[in-house]
Scaffold this motif. Sequence first.
Motif, mmCIF file in Angstrom:
data_model
loop_
_atom_site.group_PDB
_atom_site.id
_atom_site.type_symbol
_atom_site.label_atom_id
_atom_site.label_comp_id
_atom_site.label_asym_id
_atom_site.label_seq_id
_atom_site.Cartn_x
_atom_site.Cartn_y
_atom_site.Cartn_z
ATOM 1 N N ARG A 151 -3.744 0.335 -3.080
ATOM 2 C CA ARG A 151 -3.391 -0.997 -2.586
ATOM 3 C C ARG A 151 -3.224 -1.946 -3.767
ATOM 4 N NH1 ARG A 151 -7.470 1.088 0.146
ATOM 5 N NH2 ARG A 151 -9.040 -0.159 -0.939
ATOM 6 N N SER A 152 -2.126 -2.671 -3.778
ATOM 7 C CA SER A 152 -1.947 -3.679 -4.822
ATOM 8 C C SER A 152 -1.683 -5.028 -4.159
ATOM 9 C CB SER A 152 -0.813 -3.290 -5.773
ATOM 10 O OG SER A 152 0.417 -3.243 -5.093
ATOM 11 N N GLU A 193 -6.505 -1.677 -6.021
ATOM 12 C CA GLU A 193 -7.666 -0.941 -5.499
ATOM 13 C C GLU A 193 -7.211 0.478 -5.186
ATOM 14 O OE1 GLU A 193 -9.567 -4.809 -3.185
ATOM 15 O OE2 GLU A 193 -8.684 -3.182 -2.018
ATOM 16 N N ASN A 208 -7.649 8.075 -9.659
ATOM 17 C CA ASN A 208 -9.078 7.809 -9.538
ATOM 18 C C ASN A 208 -9.742 9.145 -9.228
ATOM 19 O OD1 ASN A 208 -11.674 7.038 -8.977
ATOM 20 N ND2 ASN A 208 -11.165 5.729 -7.242
ATOM 21 N N ARG A 261 -13.704 -2.161 -12.094
ATOM 22 C CA ARG A 261 -14.772 -1.326 -11.523
ATOM 23 C C ARG A 261 -14.255 0.097 -11.405
ATOM 24 N NH1 ARG A 261 -17.509 -1.912 -5.591
ATOM 25 N NH2 ARG A 261 -15.356 -2.356 -5.078
ATOM 26 N N SER A 319 0.841 -1.196 0.000
ATOM 27 C CA SER A 319 0.000 0.000 0.000
ATOM 28 C C SER A 319 0.876 1.245 0.000
ATOM 29 C CB SER A 319 -0.946 0.010 1.198
ATOM 30 O OG SER A 319 -0.224 0.156 2.391
ATOM 31 N N LEU A 362 -14.720 3.500 -5.343
ATOM 32 C CA LEU A 362 -13.511 2.685 -5.380
ATOM 33 C C LEU A 362 -13.209 2.286 -6.826
ATOM 34 C CD1 LEU A 362 -11.414 1.135 -3.550
ATOM 35 C CD2 LEU A 362 -12.912 -0.841 -3.843
ATOM 36 N N GLU A 417 -8.679 4.206 -3.711
ATOM 37 C CA GLU A 417 -9.759 4.949 -3.073
ATOM 38 C C GLU A 417 -10.133 6.173 -3.926
ATOM 39 O OE1 GLU A 417 -11.486 4.083 -0.397
ATOM 40 O OE2 GLU A 417 -10.285 2.256 -0.200
ATOM 41 N N GLU A 470 -11.062 -0.425 -9.167
ATOM 42 C CA GLU A 470 -10.379 -1.711 -9.136
ATOM 43 C C GLU A 470 -9.928 -2.056 -10.544
ATOM 44 O OE1 GLU A 470 -12.141 -4.818 -6.303
ATOM 45 O OE2 GLU A 470 -13.873 -3.622 -6.912
ATOM 46 N N LYS A 520 -3.820 -7.230 -8.510
ATOM 47 C CA LYS A 520 -5.138 -6.629 -8.393
ATOM 48 C C LYS A 520 -4.899 -5.321 -7.659
ATOM 49 C CE LYS A 520 -9.750 -7.106 -6.448
ATOM 50 N NZ LYS A 520 -9.902 -5.956 -5.565
#
Length: 118
Positions: A28-29, A47, A103, A71, A21, A108, A49, A110, A45
Motif C-alpha cells: 500500500r502506498s 506499507e 519484506n 519500521r 494498493s 509490517l 505486509e 513501513e 508512505k
Amino acid sequence: MIDEAIDQAVVIRKSDTKMQSENNDSFRSYCYYTNNPIRDFELFKVEMEPHASKESDGHSPKTQEYILVVRGELTLRVNAQEYVLKEGDSIYFDCTSPHSFTNNQETLLEFTDIIYYS
C-alpha cells in the motif's frame, strides 16, 4: 488544494491521501505530494505486509528514488544488486531501471519513498 503555491503551512492527514494498493493489498502506498510544475518530486508512505513483494519496471529518465525505512526491514533489488535496509537506514538510487521491494520479515514494513524527477 495541496498542489498549489502556498503562503502558509499546509497539513496533510493520512486520511486525505490517495491510497494505491497492489498484490491483494499487501503493498500500500499513500501519496502525500504529487509532482507538478512547482514540485519536482512525489512523496509516499509505503506499507508492506509480511512476505510481500513489489516489482517496478522503472521510472522516467533522470529519475532518482530516496527511501527511508521507518519500521521493519526492506530488501531492495536494483541493477543486479541487493540491499537490506533496517529501521533508520536510507538509500537513494537511479530508479529508471527495474527494481523490486521485498519484506522478508514477519512484521509490517513501513518506509517513506521520494521519487525525484530531475
